[in-house]
Write a protein that holds these residues in place. Structure first.
Motif, PDB file in Angstrom:
ATOM      1  N   ASP A 121      19.052 -32.116  47.287  1.00  0.00           N
ATOM      2  CA  ASP A 121      17.830 -32.863  47.552  1.00  0.00           C
ATOM      3  C   ASP A 121      17.494 -33.638  46.279  1.00  0.00           C
ATOM      4  O   ASP A 121      16.770 -33.154  45.408  1.00  0.00           O
ATOM      5  CB  ASP A 121      16.722 -31.861  47.912  1.00  0.00           C
ATOM      6  CG  ASP A 121      15.374 -32.522  48.055  1.00  0.00           C
ATOM      7  OD1 ASP A 121      15.293 -33.764  47.938  1.00  0.00           O
ATOM      8  OD2 ASP A 121      14.392 -31.787  48.274  1.00  0.00           O
ATOM      9  N   THR A 122      18.045 -34.836  46.163  1.00  0.00           N
ATOM     10  CA  THR A 122      17.877 -35.567  44.902  1.00  0.00           C
ATOM     11  C   THR A 122      16.448 -36.058  44.728  1.00  0.00           C
ATOM     12  O   THR A 122      15.975 -36.214  43.614  1.00  0.00           O
ATOM     13  CB  THR A 122      18.840 -36.769  44.813  1.00  0.00           C
ATOM     14  OG1 THR A 122      18.550 -37.684  45.869  1.00  0.00           O
ATOM     15  CG2 THR A 122      20.287 -36.305  44.909  1.00  0.00           C
ATOM     16  N   MET A 123      15.760 -36.277  45.829  1.00  0.00           N
ATOM     17  CA  MET A 123      14.377 -36.739  45.729  1.00  0.00           C
ATOM     18  C   MET A 123      13.532 -35.707  44.985  1.00  0.00           C
ATOM     19  O   MET A 123      12.729 -36.043  44.106  1.00  0.00           O
ATOM     20  CB  MET A 123      13.832 -36.980  47.143  1.00  0.00           C
ATOM     21  CG  MET A 123      12.379 -37.353  47.196  1.00  0.00           C
ATOM     22  SD  MET A 123      12.104 -39.044  46.640  1.00  0.00           S
ATOM     23  CE  MET A 123      10.324 -39.077  46.541  1.00  0.00           C
ATOM     24  N   THR A 124      13.710 -34.437  45.325  1.00  0.00           N
ATOM     25  CA  THR A 124      12.910 -33.399  44.665  1.00  0.00           C
ATOM     26  C   THR A 124      13.308 -33.258  43.203  1.00  0.00           C
ATOM     27  O   THR A 124      12.455 -33.190  42.317  1.00  0.00           O
ATOM     28  CB  THR A 124      13.068 -32.050  45.405  1.00  0.00           C
ATOM     29  OG1 THR A 124      12.656 -32.247  46.754  1.00  0.00           O
ATOM     30  CG2 THR A 124      12.236 -30.962  44.769  1.00  0.00           C
ATOM     31  N   LYS A 125      14.608 -33.244  42.956  1.00  0.00           N
ATOM     32  CA  LYS A 125      15.044 -33.124  41.558  1.00  0.00           C
ATOM     33  C   LYS A 125      14.484 -34.288  40.725  1.00  0.00           C
ATOM     34  O   LYS A 125      13.918 -34.085  39.643  1.00  0.00           O
ATOM     35  CB  LYS A 125      16.573 -33.122  41.485  1.00  0.00           C
ATOM     36  CG  LYS A 125      17.055 -33.052  40.058  1.00  0.00           C
ATOM     37  CD  LYS A 125      18.543 -33.285  39.901  1.00  0.00           C
ATOM     38  CE  LYS A 125      18.852 -33.450  38.403  1.00  0.00           C
ATOM     39  NZ  LYS A 125      20.217 -33.791  38.118  1.00  0.00           N
ATOM     40  N   ASN A 126      14.626 -35.498  41.249  1.00  0.00           N
ATOM     41  CA  ASN A 126      14.159 -36.656  40.497  1.00  0.00           C
ATOM     42  C   ASN A 126      12.645 -36.637  40.315  1.00  0.00           C
ATOM     43  O   ASN A 126      12.131 -37.009  39.264  1.00  0.00           O
ATOM     44  CB  ASN A 126      14.597 -37.946  41.201  1.00  0.00           C
ATOM     45  CG  ASN A 126      16.109 -38.093  41.262  1.00  0.00           C
ATOM     46  OD1 ASN A 126      16.836 -37.354  40.590  1.00  0.00           O
ATOM     47  ND2 ASN A 126      16.596 -39.041  42.055  1.00  0.00           N
TER      48      ASN A 126
END
Ligand code: UDP
Ligand code: MN
Length: 630
Positions: free
Chosen positions: A397-402
């Motif tokens: 989930d790149t959105m959360t990491k970013n």
């Protein structure tokens, strides 16, 4: 500085690497200068770039690209995709009716392109592939923009377009629209960054296309591995050399005079980041729709949202053309001074694939004393998709990491509101942010509290949310208010060859009632169809003729609540060898009977001249005509 560097590279190239090319250059004497340009570019590119093969192109005069648009049609490598069904060429946009017919499925191959397009790109690739690369768009600017003039010494732009597995037609329409709509003197280069796309031969095909048609302004590079849009943009920016960088998505169409106002704004002050108004290219129909003037905000889940401007903002007409201060930007469409972009720390290279980078750069620009404005006279169309057709390599989930990265670096204590909404995010690894914290320190940036107080005072904290003004509905999906629709015809919807009428199986009030063919009976409400001027067919002026289309099977036609947004409820009369059909642009198919266990239902199928597809709306005098208020 730039000139100097280029001469040095050119000399070293001549001396050490390219004796055979010198001979070539003699042969193309008249286009000598252009070739220097090409070779110069080839040297600037990274080693993994396909386009860096030194090649001699018998270049055409630069200006010809702008004047002689038609000559780029139907060339090798493009003819099978481009313009085949767009006989009216540049004007097709203006006729929504024609645009809708462009999506018609005629062969199983058309069906395949459409299905694959939706699967891989989440838009109607059949229409995209048939639309001209040079289609005309409506000028969506406010009238006042026409009289705005810009200084003659605007800086030049490097336009950076990153793509991952983009549809050929959408990508090249983006590139061509930039070429068509930008004065050559302002367009220093277009840098197309292939973010290690997996489409077979896509890179090679694009390289070939560019080299054959537009070699001198476009650099195509390929990243050595999938970088994600954030690092891919940085990759492109490193190659760029013009004074101003302009980022675009790979499925855009720029509009008239789109670049001048952005460059003018960037030239006023190097800390000005200028954002065009993002118009909507409908992902199903490719219709171009002007967006309203709004500004960017965010919610505490760290999702971007659009906010209304305060009431009275447009009381002064001038406000329609003046820069609109915006707390955030929507995504990847903006212009920024190149040096400033680097000084400010580009993007956070620890961010993966997609998401969050737009808020990160927005907070950073404002908190570190830059500014962001939406420039109303610059309009760029963007295909807004209903889903993202790609994921991250390992499904993270790149959105959360970013979001975590940007919140930890820029939001100070306000991160707690994010965690209130997303408690599970506390346990997600967001990597090392030391560099970014150092950057914030080095740039001596303001606090998030400062940002909220001075730049986004309308923002409310979650505990105050019930008192807050309602945010705009999700922008991408917002529909224009529906006008009064008018009935243009009322009567039986008659299947010509059988003489039967379309009626509902159930009650006229019941949603999802299937439609079938039955004997025609005068005055029977279950057979009273009204056609509206926006192509709906309403039964007894209540529910709408609707069909769901999926790639696997086509479902039966049925009654549904009229939603007023076309799609599954849009039916257009079309004639094929005198067979008058009802064509549904959303599916690219026509209405047809389907026999099932003794009953004749209706479904959709590829439009043919089979009389089975022939329908008419037969006026029935007993049914009054009238106005419909929605
Ligand atoms: N993109 C990219 N690498 C990726 C993902 C996306 O270069 O790993 C490109 C993509 O092709 C597009 C731009 O980045 O041109 C923005 O992505 P997208 O359009 O999917 O974002 P959205 O418009 O939905 O926010
Ligand atoms: Mn996009």
């Amino acid at each position: 500085m730039r000139e100097k560097l280029s001469i040095m590279r050119w000399k070293s190239f001549l001396c050490f690497k390219s004796l055979p090319l010198i001979v070539g250059i003699f042969f193309v004497g008249t286009v000598y200068v252009i070739n220097v340009y090409v070779i110069h570019y080839s040297l600037q590119l990274s080693p993994d770039s396909i386009s860096s093969r030194p090649r001699l192109i018998s270049g055409r005069k630069h200006e010809s690209l702008y004047l002689d648009k038609d000559s780029t049609y139907g060339r090798r490598d493009s003819h099978q995709y481009n313009d085949i069904k767009d006989p009216d060429g540049l004007d097709i946009f203006y006729d929504t009716f024609k645009l809708q017919l462009l999506g018609i499925i005629k062969t199983p191959e058309d069906q395949r392109i459409r299905d694959e397009g939706y699967r891989e790109h989440a838009f109607n690739e059949l229409i995209s592939s048939r639309l001209s690369f040079h289609r005309k768009l409506p000028d969506s600017r406010h009238k006042l923009c026409e009289s705005v003039t810009y200084q003659s010494d605007l800086p030049q732009a490097s336009v950076i377009i990153c793509f991952y597995n983009e549809a050929w037609s959408a990508l090249l329409r983006t590139v061509h629209s930039v070429i068509d709509k930008t004065p050559p003197r302002l367009l220093y280069e277009i840098i197309v960054v292939d973010d290690y796309s997996q489409n077979e031969n896509l890179h090679e095909k694009i390289a070939e296309y560019i080299w054959n048609i537009l070699p001198h302004k476009i650099k195509l590079v390929r990243t050595p591995q999938r970088l994600g849009l954030i690092r891919a943009r940085m990759y492109g920016a490193r190659i760029a050399t013009a004074e101003v960088l302009v980022f675009l998505d790979s499925h855009c169409e720029v509009n008239v005079k789109w670049l001048e106002p952005l460059l003018a704004r960037a030239a006023e002050n190097r800390r000005n980041v200028a954002i065009p108004v993002i118009d909507i290219i409908n992902s199903d129909s490719f219709e171009y729709e002007a967006s309203p003037l709004v500004k960017g905000g965010f919610n505490w889940g760290l999702h971007f949202r659009w906010d209304h401007l305060p009431s009275g903002y447009f009381n002064e007409k001038e406000a329609m053309i003046l820069p609109i201060e915006t707390p955030t930007m929507a995504g990847g469409l903006f212009a920024i001074n190149r040096q400033y972009f680097f000084e400010m720390g580009q993007y956070d290279s620890g961010m993966d694939i997609w998401g969050g980078e737009n808020l990160e750069i927005s907070f950073r620009i404002w908190q570190c004393r830059g500014r962001l404005d939406i420039i109303p006279c610059s309009r760029v169309g963007h295909i807004f998709r209903k889903r993202r057709p790609y994921g991250s390599p390992n499904g993270e989930d790149t959105m959360t990491k970013n979001s975590l990265r940007l919140a930890h670096v820029w939001m100070d204590d306000y991160i707690k509101y994010y965690f209130q909404l997303k408690p599970q995010a506390r346990n997600i690894n967001y990597g090392n942010i030391t560099d970014r914290l150092e950057l914030r320190k080095k740039l001596n940036c303001n606090s998030f509290e400062w940002y909220l107080k001075y730049i986004y005072p309308e923002q409310t904290l979650p505990d105050m949310d019930n008192k807050s003004p309602k945010p705009l509905k999700k922008y991408k999906k917002s529909q224009p208010a529906r006008n009064k629709a008018t009935y243009i015809n009322t009567g039986w919807l008659k299947h010509k060859s059988s003489g039967l009428c379309v009626q509902t199986e159930g009650d006229i009030y019941v949603k999802k009632s299937l439609l079938l063919l039955a004997d025609c009976i005068a005055g029977n409400q279950t057979q009273e169809w009204s056609e509206t001027n926006d192509h709906e067919f309403q039964l007894s002026k209540l529910l709408c003729l609707d069909v769901e289309s999926s790639s696997v099977s086509n479902s039966y036609a049925r009654l549904m609540k009229c939603h007023g947004s076309g799609g599954s409820q849009s039916w257009i009369w079309r004639s094929q060898n005198k067979v008058s059909q009802l064509y549904n642009p959303a599916s690219g198919k026509c209405l047809v009977p389907f026999h099932d266990a003794g009953t004749t239902y209706l479904t959709i199928a590829i439009c043919t001249d089979n009389p089975e597809m022939s329908f008419k709306l037969q006026s029935n005098d007993k049914i009054p005509h009238g106005q419909l208020t929605m």
